[in-house]
Design an enzyme around this catalytic site. Structure first.
Site, PDB file in Angstrom:
ATOM      1  N   HIS B 260       0.833  -1.204   0.000  1.00  0.00           N
ATOM      2  CA  HIS B 260       0.000   0.000   0.000  1.00  0.00           C
ATOM      3  C   HIS B 260       0.874   1.262   0.000  1.00  0.00           C
ATOM      4  CE1 HIS B 260      -3.692   2.302   1.136  1.00  0.00           C
ATOM      5  NE2 HIS B 260      -2.819   3.089   1.735  1.00  0.00           N
ATOM      6  N   GLU B 261       1.791   1.313   0.938  1.00  0.00           N
ATOM      7  CA  GLU B 261       2.659   2.498   1.018  1.00  0.00           C
ATOM      8  C   GLU B 261       3.530   2.610  -0.224  1.00  0.00           C
ATOM      9  OE1 GLU B 261       1.951   4.684   3.177  1.00  0.00           O
ATOM     10  OE2 GLU B 261       0.668   3.380   4.390  1.00  0.00           O
TER      11      GLU B 261
END
Lengths: 495, 495
Positions: B260-261
Site C-alpha cells: 500500500h505504502e
C-alpha cells in the site's frame, strides 16, 4: 525587569530551532539518507543554515543585544551578552564576499583533497591549499589580533589562549614525550597480535551498547548509529546522537571510537535545558569538548580498572579472549608505536602529531613557509618528532581533511583536550579518592556527576582557561599530562 | 519573458525547503527519535512549519502571483498560478485566531481521544469532538461553499467533487456491495486459518524488501523503516520514504501495508523534478493518491497473478506455506467478512465503513445530528450497512483518530481511491492487454510506466476529475469498482 534579555533569549532560541533542523538534516545525510537525495539535501541545508545565519547577523540581534546589555545581572546573563556579542561582532567583521568565496573554495578543495589523496599527488591539492591559506590570512586580518595572526583563528576554537602560550608549552612537552617514547622503544613490547581476530559487527554493536549504557549514556535521549566517520551531534535538548564505525579486523576502532563519542555526548547531554538554544548552551571550547571525549576514551577506557570490570563481558561476547590474560589485553590496547597516521596514534605519540600540524599552520598563516614546501617540512618534522618518515603524501601531508575544510586553528584543540583531560583527572582523583574501585565495579555515575557539576552544567558561561582554573585551581598545566603518561606507561611497559 | 513566474517559482521552492526539513523532522519523530526529545521536537516542527506558512501567506506571495499571472503560457504555469492562488486565498480566508484555536483544540482532542479509546468511554471524547465540529463548521463557513457546507471541507482533499455527487453515488454502490456481501455470506468460505502462523519479523522484512524491489521502488531514492502507524513521506525529490509495521502473528498486515505504502511512494517518486517544490508538485488529490496505493495493494497485490509469481519466494521464506496450495492462499488473503474495524476490512466491506463515516460527517457539519447521539447513529448504521454492531466504543465510534485531528472531509478519499483504482485498472487492461502475464512473470515496469505517464508525471496540474477523464475517458464512475469486485469475488468464492 529583564524584559529585553528575555526577548533576546526568545530570538536566539527561535534561531536555534532552525539550527536543530540543520543538525538533523546533517545527521540523516551521514546515516540513513537515500543516496540519490544528496544534491537536494545540500540545497536544503544551505537554505536553512543560511536563514539561521541571516537571522543571527540581523539588525534585530544587534538591537536586542544593545537593549539587553544593561539588564544582565546574573553570571549566566552576563555571559550570554558577552558570548553573543562576540559571535555577532565576529560575523560582522568578515565581508560577505570573502565569506562566500571561502565557502566556495573550501568546498572545491574538499573534492580536490579527496582526489589528491586517492592519487597520492600533492600537486592536485596544492593550488587549492594555496588559495585557502591566502583567504584564511585575510579572514584572520579582518577578525583582528594583537600579537600573532594565528591568534585570530585559534580564538574560533579555543577562546582565551594565545599562540605564544602554545609555542611556549610545546618544547618541554615534546621533549618529555620523546623521552618517554625512547624509553618505551627500548622496553619489552606487549604482545600486540593478541588483539588480532575477526570481530563480527553485530557482536561489536552489542558490546558498544553495553558499555554506553554502563557509562550512563541515556538511549532515551540519544542513539548509536553507523556512519563513514564517527561523530556526535546535538539535535536538541535530550537528543544527542552518536555514530560509530566498526572494523571487522580491528576491535579497537569501533570500541574506543564509541567511547570517545560517548564522552562528547555526555558533555552535550549535561548542558542544562535553560542554556540550550543560546550561544552559551554549548561546550566551553573545542579543547574542553575534546577533554571530555579523551577522558572517557583514554584515561577511563584504556585503564586497567576499566577492563577489570568489562573484560568478562568482552570474553563472553568474543570467547577467544578468554585465553588471553586481562593484563596482556590491557597492554595490547595501550601499545605505543611510532606511526605515520594521526588518527591511529597512541596516547604518547598523538600530541607529537598535533604539534607538527600546529607549527606548520602557524608558519603558513604567518607566511613563514610556502605551501609548495609543505611536504618537505612535514617529512622533516615527522623524522625529528616521531622518528619515521612517510613514503607517500597520503600517509603524510595529505592524511587529514582539516586544511581542505579551512579549519586553521582547530588542530591545537586535540592537544589541549589531552592536556585538560589529565589535569581534570588529577583533580577528580583528589575529590573521589575511591575512583579506581568505582571503575573496577563498573560504577561511573560519581565520575559523571562530578563532571556534570564542575564542567557540563557550566556550558559556555566561562572561557576555557577560567573554567579549568575553577575546576582544577590552575590554568592549563601540561605537567599533569606528562605525569599521567609517565606513570601509566611505566606500568604498561614495566619501565 | 516569464521573469516573474521564475521569481514566483524561486520563492515557492525556497519555502518548500523548509517544508522538507519539517518532513524529515516528522519522519525522524516517527522512526528513530529518542523518546525524551518529543517535547522539543514539537516546538521545532511548530516553529519551522509556522515560518513556512508565514512565508507562503506573505504579501510577497500575493505580489509575485499578481505579477506572474499574465506571464503564464504553458499548461504547467497556468496550473501553478491556479493552484497557488487557490491555496493562498484559502489560507487568507481563515482568521488566524480561528486557525490557532483549531490547532490547540485538535491537539488536546488527540490526547483525549487516546484516553477515551483506552478507557472505552465516549464521554471523555465528546466535549472535544463537540468543539472540533463547531470550529470545523466555522472554518467551512469562512472557506465558503455554494450548496453544502461539507463541500468546503471536501475541497481540501478532493477538489472538484461535490457532496451531492457523493450522496448520489452512494445508495446504488451500497446496494451492490451489500448484495455481493450477502452472496458471499452464503457461499463456501475459504479456509481462513491457513494464514495462521508465527512470522519472524526479520523474515517479513526480507519479503517486503524483495517485493518492493520487484515493484520498482528504488532504494537509492527511498527507504523502508518501522513505525507505529505505516506512512509514506516525501522529504525531497529523490527522497520518498516508506514505513511499515509487522505483526508476528499476521503476515497480511506488514505485507499489504508495505505494498500500500509502496503505491503512494511510486506516485510521489514519479512526480517530475521540475514540478517538485511547487504547489503543483504533489499528488492530484488524496483520492487519486489513495487510488495508487489501493491499486498496488489490492488490484495487483491481492491478485492470483501476483501470487503466481511471488508464492515460490513466500514459501522459500516461510516454508510452512509449501503445504498450502497457491489458490487456497489467494482465497485466504481475499477473505470477506463482516467486521467492526475499518483498517482491517476487506475490499468488499471497506467502502461500507467509509460511507457510514462520510454520512455521519456530512450530518454533523450540517448540524443534522448531535455529537452526543453519535454512538447510537454509528451502531444503527453499522447494523444497517454491515449487519453487525460493536459492543464497545473503541470498536465503534472511537476507532479512528481522524475526527480528533479535525480532518473532516478526508474519509471520502478512501472510498474514491478504491473507485478510481478500479476505473484506472479497467483502462490499463485495454492499453496493456498482456498485463496478466506480465504480473505472473513479475514484470511490473510496464504498468508503472503507464501510471507514470498518465498520472504521476502530471502532479497536481489537473483537478482529479479532469485527470480521471483524461486517463479513462470518463469522470468518476463507480460501476468499474462494482464490476471489478463482482468478477473477482465470483472467482474467490465460486459464486
Amino acid at each position: 525587569m529583564g524584559e529585553n534579555i528575555e526577548k533576546l533569549k526568545e530570538h536566539l532560541r527561535r534561531i536555534s530551532k532552525f539550527e536543530s533542523a540543520v543538525s538533523l538534516l546533517h545527521w540523516d545525510l551521514e546515516t540513513y539518507m537515500p543516496k540519490n537525495a544528496s544534491n537536494k539535501r545540500a540545497e536544503i541545508i544551505g537554505e536553512i543554515a543560511g536563514y539561521a545565519f541571516k537571522e543571527f547577523t540581523s539588525e534585530k540581534t544587534h538591537e536586542l543585544l544593545q537593549k539587553a546589555e544593561s539588564e544582565a545581572q546574573t553570571i549566566e546573563d552576563k555571559a550570554l551578552i558577552r558570548v553573543t556579542k562576540k559571535e555577532y561582532e565576529k560575523s560582522k567583521k568578515i565581508p560577505p564576499e570573502l565569506f562566500i568565496e571561502f565557502q566556495i573554495e573550501t568546498s572545491k578543495a574538499q573534492k580536490a583533497w579527496e582526489n589528491a589523496k586517492n592519487e597520492d599527488n600533492y600537486k592536485l591539492f596544492e593550488p587549492h591549499l594555496e588559495k585557502i591559506v591566502t583567504l584564511s590570512r585575510e579572514i584572520a586580518d579582518h577578525l583582528g589580533y594583537e600579537e600573532n595572526r594565528y591568534d585570530a583563528l585559534l580564538d574560533n576554537y579555543e577562546p582565551g589562549i594565545k599562540t605564544k602560550e602554545l609555542l611556549n608549552i610545546i618544547p618541554k612537552l615534546r621533549n618529555s614525550l620523546i623521552n618517554l617514547l625512547e624509553k618505551i622503544e627500548n622496553a619489552d613490547k606487549p604482545k600486540k597480535d593478541i588483539l588480532n581476530g575477526k570481530f563480527e559487527i553485530s557482536k561489536q554493536k552489542i558490546l558498544s551498547e553495553y558499555i554506553l549504557k554502563k557509562l550512563n549514556y541515556d538511549f532515551k535521549s540519544g542513539r548509536l548509529d553507523l556512519s563513514e566517520h564517527p561523530f556526535t551531534i546535538t539535535i536538541s535538548h535530550n537528543d544527542v546522537r552518536i555514530t560509530t564505525k566498526y572494523d571487522e579486523n580491528d576491535i579497537k576502532k569501533g570500541l574506543f571510537g564509541t567511547i570517545h563519542e560517548c564522552g562528547h555526548a555526555l558533555y552535550e547531554l549535561g548542558i542544562p535545558e535553560n542554556l540550550r538554544g543560546l550561544p552559551i548552551g554549548d561546550g566551553a571550547s573545542m579543547g574542553i569538548h575534546e577533554s571530555q571525549s579523551r577522558f572517557w576514551e583514554n584515561i577511563i577506557g584504556r585503564s586497567l580498572s576499566f577492563w577489570k570490570y568489562f573484560y568478562p563481558k568482552l570474553t563472553e561476547i568474543f570467547p577467544h579472549f578468554s585465553n588471553i590474560p586481562l593484563k596482556e589485553f590491557w597492554r595490547g590496547i595501550n601499545t605505543v608505536e611510532k606511526s605515520l597516521i594521526r588518527v591511529e596514534a597512541d596516547e604518547v605519540t598523538y600530541n607529537l602529531h598535533i604539534m607538527l600540524r600546529f607549527e606548520i599552520e602557524e608558519s603558513l598563516i604567518n607566511d613563514k613557509i610556502k605551501v609548495s614546501d609543505l611536504p618537505d617540512v612535514w617529512n622533516k618534522k615527522m623524522e625529528e618528532y616521531i622518528g619515521i618518515k612517510p613514503n607517500s603524501y597520503k600517509d603524510g601531508v595529505l592524511q587529514d581533511i582539516h586544511w581542505a575544510h579551512g579549519t586553521f586553528g582547530y588542530f591545537p584543540s586535540y592537544m589541549l583536550g589531552n592536556l585538560y583531560a589529565a589535569q581534570i583527572f588529577n583533580t577528580i582523583q583528589k575529590d573521589l579518592p575511591n575512583i579506581e574501585s568505582k571503575i573496577e565495579n563498573g560504577e561511573f555515575i560519581d565520575i559523571l556527576n562530578w563532571l556534570r557539576e564542575k564542567i557540563h552544567s557550566k556550558g559556555k558561561i566561562y572561557e576555557p582557561q577560567d573554567l579549568i582554573y575553577q575546576v582544577t585551581g590552575e590554568r592549563l598545566n601540561p605537567n599533569y599530562f606528562v605525569d599521567y603518561l609517565n606513570s601509566k606507561y611505566a606500568k604498561v611497559y614495566n619501565l
